[in-house]
Design a protein around this motif. Structure first.
Motif, short mmCIF file in Angstrom:
data_model
loop_
_atom_site.label_atom_id
_atom_site.label_comp_id
_atom_site.label_asym_id
_atom_site.label_seq_id
_atom_site.Cartn_x
_atom_site.Cartn_y
_atom_site.Cartn_z
N TYR A 25 -3.00 14.47 -5.52
CA TYR A 25 -3.67 13.18 -5.71
C TYR A 25 -4.16 13.07 -7.15
N GLY A 271 -2.31 2.61 5.23
CA GLY A 271 -2.87 3.97 5.12
C GLY A 271 -3.98 4.20 6.11
N GLY A 272 -4.84 3.19 6.33
CA GLY A 272 -5.93 3.31 7.28
C GLY A 272 -5.42 3.48 8.70
N GLU A 275 -4.20 7.00 9.06
CA GLU A 275 -5.33 7.95 9.15
C GLU A 275 -5.96 7.89 10.54
N THR A 286 -10.93 -1.01 8.91
CA THR A 286 -10.79 -0.42 7.58
C THR A 286 -11.61 -1.21 6.57
N ASP A 288 -11.84 -1.04 2.55
CA ASP A 288 -11.31 -0.46 1.31
C ASP A 288 -12.17 -0.98 0.16
N PHE A 451 -12.84 3.65 2.77
CA PHE A 451 -12.09 4.38 1.75
C PHE A 451 -12.09 3.57 0.48
N PRO A 474 -11.10 9.21 5.53
CA PRO A 474 -9.76 9.77 5.33
C PRO A 474 -9.76 11.04 4.50
N PRO A 477 -10.06 9.68 0.36
CA PRO A 477 -10.51 8.29 0.47
C PRO A 477 -10.16 7.42 -0.73
N THR A 480 -6.33 6.49 -0.50
CA THR A 480 -5.76 6.11 0.79
C THR A 480 -4.75 4.97 0.67
N ASN A 684 -9.62 15.26 7.39
CA ASN A 684 -10.42 14.04 7.51
C ASN A 684 -11.74 14.37 8.19
#
Length: 690
Positions: A25, A271-272, A275, A286, A288, A451, A474, A477, A480, A684
């Protein structure tokens, strides 16, 4: 071979790399003047981090806010429009609907910020008749050429062509495009029948106009990015996330950038959802939260929802393109706290972005932001931002909040900082309610999933405000949304208007439906073929968009397997009744159902990123992850000595009781007193009340 997901936000550009060495990452500041510069630097940086050559990268999937930002900042192309004589002002009139019924002072975006100025909307003599699509008045080709001469004189090179009933017969639009390209070879041309081949002239014209408005700059960005990547030695395929949650090619998105207006937020929702599956939690809300905005979506039963076409507005303009159902508000780490002329205390929607950024960045910003408030409260450690890569100045945060908020309101700096956090949390809670409670969803059955770089600092407070059962954080985060880019499929969609009363459809109308289905399948298949997808890996589904006779908008209904026949056509109406009851709580099984539009959705699965499981707890205790302890102020106003833990050193099954803070490179997770955080199988975290 390696794959990279790149999500560009208003403040940071997030990257995830999957390769033979594992999953990596990375996060770099967004280069606002040209996002492609930051993307290329991020790709090179994450390859160095993983110890691989850029030539090993097989595919890059990109979520971009370029098109979205153009609509927000109102700096799109100067557009010209050719439309049917007598209908020049459709884009101005709209639906003649007041945006706010009980307000005497409101803005009408399609009038105050028109996509095409009135003087550049040229009426052309031509006429197609409904319902057959027969030509009543031939296209006046000389008038089209005269309009092109006027556009050339005015320097207009982005041309919208929208004629009445072109969804029944697009011959005039196609011929007009041929003439425009003869007269203006470099013009960016959009046909309404290609981007929204459906009825409703205002929405169809608005969609085509939006495509032309954002098209030139978006196309330049996408092709410039592709060129810069090649120059950096990255010869991989570049794919772009679309608003509907699928990915497409650079060429397809450059021609139809309306497909990527919600490109950035879509990756976060995908992505959420993934997860949630990893955590074994099907019902997810979610949230974000980045540096500029908060994107909120409700995922019931693990299913990502597509927005109803009547709700797909971008910057106040209707855009008929499939979008993931989400709400976006101006609430992020960079949201500016300010006092208005009447003395009211606000946070957002304006953001400090990454340049100059929050006051603590030391880049010239003097206004207090949510990030500055988190630092004053001790929830963000100035020497630990991005793992210590980004050094923050706590004194500048204190000064900004004191001068701009605390002193004018007669508060202490701590009270002002808590006020900033409470206001931003309340703003987000209101947005969550609009996407859940207002739609008949009970948040008590859902987990909040925060996230984005700022998300896990707000997770518990939002769960309390919404009475959600717990918080799921996540694995990465802050990354994500980028991870979601590597968990989605290639996808294309095409539509065709087929207006039929299903209960009265005879053999000729049934034949028309089957012909349209075959045509749509061929068009989608051609796009998948052009993308090199083998036929045995292609999936093509056709859905019917129906309504009750006289109803304003449509809902999606299932088509029968194989060809439509007199024996199975009733299954379309039955499916529509079921969907109507699901969405609105009632249906009219005896009422006539109209088929309005057929939509073909073609997709192809791609290899999904695989997040590895982490080791189980070994009985050594969580002190192995303890870093240090510092005072931290919580929402109840109390300040407590709070331990910091390295989240990457926690093992599956470890439990950390609050107050505590979990550190990792891309985000910080806050665990208030009275809560416990349990590390799950993939790294997670579930946070629950004790």
């Amino acid at each position: 071979m390696a794959r990279i997901g790149v999500d560009v936000g208003g403040t940071n550009t997030d990257l995830v790399l999957e390769c033979r060495k594992g999953v990596f990452y990375h996060k770099v500041p967004t280069t606002l003047k040209n996002q492609s510069i930051g993307v290329v630097e991020g790709v090179q940086g994450i390859c160095r981090m993983a110890g691989i050559d850029t030539a090993e990268v097989e595919m890059i999937v990109h979520g971009t806010t370029t098109a979205t930002n153009i609509t927000i900042e109102h700096n799109g192309a100067e557009c010209g429009m050719l439309t049917t004589e007598g209908f020049r002002d459709i884009l101005h009139i709209g639906r003649h609907k007041r945006p706010y019924n009980f307000s005497l002072h409101f803005d009408v975006p399609w009038q105050s910020q028109p996509l095409v100025k009135r003087r550049n909307r040229i009426a052309i003599r031509e006429r197609i008749l409904p319902p057959s699509g027969d030509v009543s008045v031939p296209l006046d080709e000389d008038a089209v050429r005269a309009a092109c001469a006027l556009f050339r004189k005015r320097g207009v090179s982005s041309i919208v062509i929208g004629f009445m009933f072109a969804f029944l017969n697009d011959a005039h639009e196609r011929r007009a495009r041929e003439i425009v390209l003869e007269e203006l070879p470099d013009a960016y041309v959009t046909l309404s029948s290609e981007v929204a081949n459906v009825m409703r002239e205002y929405e169809r014209f608005s969609t085509a106009a939006m495509n032309c408005y954002v098209g030139p700059k978006t196309a330049f960005y996408l092709r410039d990015l592709e060129s810069r990547l090649r120059g950096a030695g990255v010869a991989s395929k570049l794919r772009i996330m679309q608003s509907n949650g699928g990915v497409s090619t650079v060429d397809a998105c450059a021609r139809r950038p309306i497909r990527i207006l919600m490109s950035g937020p879509a990756g976060g929702v995908i992505g959420g959802a993934s997860e949630g599956q990893m955590a074994g939690v099907p019902n997810i809300i979610t949230v974000d939260i980045g540096g500029t905005s908060a994107d909120i979506s409700t995922i019931p039963g693990g299913t990502v929802k597509i927005m109803n076409p009547r709700d797909t507005y971008v910057s106040g303009h209707p855009v008929l393109t499939p979008m993931i159902d989400l709400v976006t508000i101006g609430a992020g780490g960079g949201s500016v706290a300010h006092i208005d002329a009447a003395g009211a205390f606000h946070v957002g929607p304006r953001s400090a972005g990454s340049e100059p950024g929050p006051a603590c960045y030391g880049r010239g910003g003097v206004e207090p932001t949510v990030t500055d408030a988190q630092i004053v409260l001790g929830r963000l450690d100035p020497d630990m931002a991005l793992g210590g890569d980004l050094r923050l100045d706590a004194d500048l945060s204190y000064k900004a909040i004191e001068e701009k908020i605390a002193r004018p309101l007669g508060m202490t700096v701590t009270e002002a900082a808590l006020g900033i956090i409470r206001i931003i949390n309340n703003n987000m809670a209101l947005a969550i309610r609009s996407n859940s409670v207002a739609r008949g969803i009970d948040p008590r059955d859902f987990s909040i999933m925060p996230f984005g770089g700022a998300g896990p600092l707000h997770g518990v407070a939002l769960a309390e405000a919404m009475a959600c059962k717990d918080v799921i954080v996540p694995v990465a985060p802050g990354i994500t949304a980028a991870v979601g880019l590597l968990k989605t499929d290639l996808q294309y969609e095409h539509t065709e208007a087929v207006i039929v009363e299903l209960g009265k459809a005879g053999p000729d109308r049934i034949a028309r439906i089957n012909a349209a289905v075959a045509s749509l399948r061929d068009r989608v298949q051609d796009e998948l073929d052009n993308d090199g997808i083998p036929r045995d890996q292609q999936r093509i589904a056709v859905v019917a968009e129906c309504r009750y006779h006289g109803q304003g908008f449509e809902l999606r209904a299932a088509m029968p397997e194989g060809a439509v026949t007199p024996d199975n056509i009733a299954t379309i109406a039955t499916s529509f009744h079921d969907r109507h009851k699901q969405d609105y709580g009632y249906s009219y099984p005896q009422a006539e159902v109209e088929l309005i539009t057929l939509r073909a959705i073609g997709s192809a699965s791609v290899r999904r990123i695989e997040i590895p499981r982490i080791a189980p707890a070994d009985g050594s205790g969580v002190d192995r992850a303890l870093m240090f302890t510092r005072p931290t102020t919580f929402d109840d106003g109390t300040t407590r000595d709070t331990p910091r833990y390295d989240r990457t050193k926690l093992l599956a099954g470890d439990r950390v009781e609050g107050p505590a803070i979990l550190h990792q490179h891309n985000a910080t997770t806050l665990i208030p007193p009275g809560y416990v955080a349990e590390t799950l199988d993939y790294g997670n975290t579930r946070i629950r009340a004790l």
